[in-house]
Design an enzyme around this catalytic site. Structure first.
Site, PDB file in Angstrom:
ATOM      1  N   CYS A 116       0.981  -1.208  -0.117  1.00  0.00           N
ATOM      2  CA  CYS A 116      -0.114  -0.255   0.039  1.00  0.00           C
ATOM      3  C   CYS A 116       0.935   1.244  -0.121  1.00  0.00           C
ATOM      4  O   CYS A 116       0.552   2.265  -0.252  1.00  0.00           O
ATOM      5  CB  CYS A 116      -0.848  -0.034   1.249  1.00  0.00           C
ATOM      6  SG  CYS A 116      -2.260  -1.271   1.104  1.00  0.00           S
ATOM      7  N   HIS A 256      -3.344   7.428   2.512  1.00  0.00           N
ATOM      8  CA  HIS A 256      -3.680   6.418   1.999  1.00  0.00           C
ATOM      9  C   HIS A 256      -5.014   5.658   2.778  1.00  0.00           C
ATOM     10  O   HIS A 256      -5.231   6.120   3.762  1.00  0.00           O
ATOM     11  CB  HIS A 256      -2.370   5.161   2.378  1.00  0.00           C
ATOM     12  CG  HIS A 256      -2.840   3.509   2.077  1.00  0.00           C
ATOM     13  ND1 HIS A 256      -3.479   3.146   0.621  1.00  0.00           N
ATOM     14  CD2 HIS A 256      -3.104   2.487   2.983  1.00  0.00           C
ATOM     15  CE1 HIS A 256      -3.684   1.853   0.970  1.00  0.00           C
ATOM     16  NE2 HIS A 256      -3.798   1.613   2.161  1.00  0.00           N
ATOM     17  N   ASN A 286     -10.275   0.303  -0.172  1.00  0.00           N
ATOM     18  CA  ASN A 286      -8.811   0.527  -0.171  1.00  0.00           C
ATOM     19  C   ASN A 286      -8.387  -0.143  -1.572  1.00  0.00           C
ATOM     20  O   ASN A 286      -8.416  -1.427  -1.749  1.00  0.00           O
ATOM     21  CB  ASN A 286      -8.198  -0.435   0.907  1.00  0.00           C
ATOM     22  CG  ASN A 286      -6.794  -0.378   1.185  1.00  0.00           C
ATOM     23  OD1 ASN A 286      -6.138   0.093   0.078  1.00  0.00           O
ATOM     24  ND2 ASN A 286      -6.119  -0.913   2.143  1.00  0.00           N
TER      25      ASN A 286
HETATM   26  O1  UT7 Z   1      -3.798  -1.030   3.575  1.00  0.00           O
HETATM   27  C1  UT7 Z   1      -2.745  -1.834   3.895  1.00  0.00           C
HETATM   28  C2  UT7 Z   1      -2.746  -2.048   5.341  1.00  0.00           C
HETATM   29  N1  UT7 Z   1      -4.069  -2.407   6.169  1.00  0.00           N
HETATM   30  C3  UT7 Z   1      -4.561  -1.743   7.099  1.00  0.00           C
HETATM   31  O2  UT7 Z   1      -3.980  -0.630   7.281  1.00  0.00           O
HETATM   32  C4  UT7 Z   1      -5.851  -2.292   7.735  1.00  0.00           C
HETATM   33  C5  UT7 Z   1      -5.659  -2.204   9.140  1.00  0.00           C
HETATM   34  N2  UT7 Z   1      -6.721  -3.078   9.946  1.00  0.00           N
HETATM   35  C6  UT7 Z   1      -8.140  -2.579   9.930  1.00  0.00           C
HETATM   36  O3  UT7 Z   1      -8.358  -1.461   9.220  1.00  0.00           O
HETATM   37  C7  UT7 Z   1      -8.822  -3.259  10.999  1.00  0.00           C
HETATM   38  O4  UT7 Z   1      -7.976  -4.120  11.508  1.00  0.00           O
HETATM   39  C8  UT7 Z   1     -10.098  -4.125  10.155  1.00  0.00           C
HETATM   40  C9  UT7 Z   1     -10.865  -3.092   9.470  1.00  0.00           C
HETATM   41  C10 UT7 Z   1      -9.286  -5.048   9.067  1.00  0.00           C
HETATM   42  C11 UT7 Z   1     -10.864  -4.900  11.263  1.00  0.00           C
HETATM   43  O5  UT7 Z   1     -11.345  -4.361  12.186  1.00  0.00           O
HETATM   44  P1  UT7 Z   1     -11.212  -4.243  13.783  1.00  0.00           P
HETATM   45  O6  UT7 Z   1     -11.680  -3.402  14.341  1.00  0.00           O
HETATM   46  O7  UT7 Z   1      -9.868  -4.429  13.993  1.00  0.00           O
HETATM   47  O8  UT7 Z   1     -11.742  -5.650  13.958  1.00  0.00           O
HETATM   48  P2  UT7 Z   1     -11.135  -6.938  14.502  1.00  0.00           P
HETATM   49  O9  UT7 Z   1     -10.425  -7.647  13.622  1.00  0.00           O
HETATM   50  O10 UT7 Z   1     -10.501  -6.976  15.668  1.00  0.00           O
HETATM   51  O11 UT7 Z   1     -12.533  -7.631  14.790  1.00  0.00           O
HETATM   52  C12 UT7 Z   1     -13.516  -7.427  15.692  1.00  0.00           C
HETATM   53  C13 UT7 Z   1     -14.652  -8.596  15.717  1.00  0.00           C
HETATM   54  C14 UT7 Z   1     -14.307 -10.048  15.692  1.00  0.00           C
HETATM   55  O12 UT7 Z   1     -15.197 -10.538  16.422  1.00  0.00           O
HETATM   56  P3  UT7 Z   1     -15.073 -11.331  18.049  1.00  0.00           P
HETATM   57  O13 UT7 Z   1     -14.036 -11.860  17.861  1.00  0.00           O
HETATM   58  O14 UT7 Z   1     -14.808  -9.765  18.774  1.00  0.00           O
HETATM   59  O15 UT7 Z   1     -16.283 -11.789  18.160  1.00  0.00           O
HETATM   60  C15 UT7 Z   1     -14.257 -10.386  14.095  1.00  0.00           C
HETATM   61  O16 UT7 Z   1     -14.771 -11.452  13.932  1.00  0.00           O
HETATM   62  O17 UT7 Z   1     -15.445  -8.119  14.578  1.00  0.00           O
HETATM   63  C16 UT7 Z   1     -15.724  -9.497  13.896  1.00  0.00           C
HETATM   64  N3  UT7 Z   1     -15.390  -9.317  12.232  1.00  0.00           N
HETATM   65  C17 UT7 Z   1     -16.529  -8.720  11.591  1.00  0.00           C
HETATM   66  N4  UT7 Z   1     -17.884  -8.687  12.038  1.00  0.00           N
HETATM   67  C18 UT7 Z   1     -18.725  -8.147  11.025  1.00  0.00           C
HETATM   68  C19 UT7 Z   1     -14.302  -9.174  11.631  1.00  0.00           C
HETATM   69  N5  UT7 Z   1     -14.842  -8.564  10.433  1.00  0.00           N
HETATM   70  C20 UT7 Z   1     -16.075  -8.497  10.312  1.00  0.00           C
HETATM   71  C21 UT7 Z   1     -17.119  -8.109   9.250  1.00  0.00           C
HETATM   72  N6  UT7 Z   1     -18.370  -7.976   9.675  1.00  0.00           N
HETATM   73  N7  UT7 Z   1     -16.734  -7.881   7.926  1.00  0.00           N
END
Ligand code: UT7
Length: 331
Positions: A116, A256, A286
């Site tokens: 990215c 980004h 993204n």
């Molecule tokens: O561009 C390249 C670099 N990449 C980035 O900068 C991305 C950086 N990361 C992020 O933007 C975020 O970490 C994400 C958007 C990918 C995820 O958001 P998060 O707030 O970190 O969520 P998480 O992965 O900690 O998941 C929280 C909860 C989990 O459920 P439990 O374990 O708390 O029950 C996940 O299973 O949300 C759940 N979850 C979802 N729920 C509904 C994960 N994805 C989804 C989804 N819809 N799409």
């Protein structure tokens, strides 16, 4: 030492017509519009449909507009650098394919992969060819067909990415405008948290790798988020300090577009108010290498000669950094 600077003299973006919105994703995986919007800021993304179409086709569409805008004949272009993680094929370089498709017969070119952060790496690299006086018309492309490497059964990644392309023209100038400074970083130990498991030389494609869905983007979102939120802001603040720029001096932050929360944190650390931040993540998601040039394209008409822009990115690798640009023209 030459006094030349590399100025952006034109910008053009291109996105496919097909809109994949959060409602459609709700039908595909266990997610909700509300979760996606609050956690990422994304409402919809564009997807390149059509058999046989790849990253080069999006780049070509952007470049056609760029050549027209900058009144450039394809044979005048002497270098093309294409930042992408989704090249048309493993080799040859997508830059070569693009050069052939647009008729840039006198250009050499290559691809650059910094995930990215690729566009800011490529812009910085390209600026060196211009500053030395050896190259007069250099095109930098940021383009990705992310839909070609996304697993649309994985809710953790499929809600984030989209397809798109942008391209800028760099030309030499003796004015105090153009690419003024860059801070670029990499830490390969971060590779474990964001990568494609198979398809490279370590794990070539086999029936097993395909069945195990290892040719798609793998991301440990939380870990990537933690690094991105601090390092993108650190790089942006670092480049401001190095160039004695206060928040008032910064006309635009061009971040980004990975997650609205990362963008907000960066703007916050810089002390830059939200009205000076380019954000289109809600419409495109993204697009990896496409995000920054797509922002510049959409905001081009608001940019004034002399405006101070800070570009900032974080991505797989890990790679990250910031570029300080003094905008070179009024539209
Ligand atoms: O561009 C390249 C670099 N990449 C980035 O900068 C991305 C950086 N990361 C992020 O933007 C975020 O970490 C994400 C958007 C990918 C995820 O958001 P998060 O707030 O970190 O969520 P998480 O992965 O900690 O998941 C929280 C909860 C989990 O459920 P439990 O374990 O708390 O029950 C996940 O299973 O949300 C759940 N979850 C979802 N729920 C509904 C994960 N994805 C989804 C989804 N819809 N799409």
């Amino acid at each position: 030492m030459s006094n030349l600077k590399a100025a952006i003299t034109g910008i053009q973006g291109w996105v496919p017509d097909y809109v994949l919105d959060n409602k459609e994703l709700e039908q595909m995986v266990d997610t909700t519009d509300d979760w996606i919007t609050t956690r990422t800021g994304i409402k919809e993304r564009r997807i390149l449909k059509g058999k046989g179409l790849g990253t080069s086709d999006m780049a070509v569409e952007a470049i056609k507009g760029l050549l027209k805008k900058t009144n450039t004949h394809p044979e005048e272009v002497d270098l093309i650098i294409c930042a992408t993680v989704t090249p048309d094929m493993q080799f040859p370089a997508t830059a070569n394919i693009v050069a052939d498709k647009i008729g840039a017969k006198n250009a050499f070119g290559y691809d650059l992969n910094a995930a990215c952060s690729g566009f800011i790496y490529a812009l910085t690299t390209a600026s060196k060819f211009v500053e030395t006086g050896t190259h007069k018309k250099v095109i930098v492309i940021g383009a990705d067909k992310m839909s070609s490497i996304i697993d649309y059964t994985d809710r953790a990644t499929c809600i984030i990415f989209g397809d798109g392309a942008g391209a800028v023209m760099l030309e030499p100038t003796e004015d105090e405008v153009g690419i003024m400074d860059a801070v670029l970083h990499a830490d390969g130990s971060g590779r474990h948290f964001l990568h494609q498991k198979a398809g490279g030389s370590v794990k070539p494609a086999t029936t097993e790798t395909v069945l195990a869905r290892e040719h798609y983007v793998y991301q440990e979102g939380k870990t990537v988020f933690k690094f991105a939120v601090s390092e993108m802001a650190n790089a942006a603040v670092d480049i401001m300090n190095r160039n004695q720029l206060t928040a008032d001096d910064v006309a635009w932050l061009v971040p980004h577009q990975a997650n609205k929360r990362i963008i907000d944190a960066t703007a916050n650390r810089m002390g830059v108010s939200t009205d000076k931040v380019m954000i289109n993540i809600e419409r495109y998601g993204n697009t990896t290498n496409g995000t920054i040039p797509l922002c510049l394209w959409e905001w081009e008409h608001q940019l004034q000669k002399g405006d101070n822009l800070v570009l900032a990115a974080f991505g797989g690798g890990f790679t990250w950094g910031a570029v300080y640009i003094k905008w070179a023209y009024n539209t």
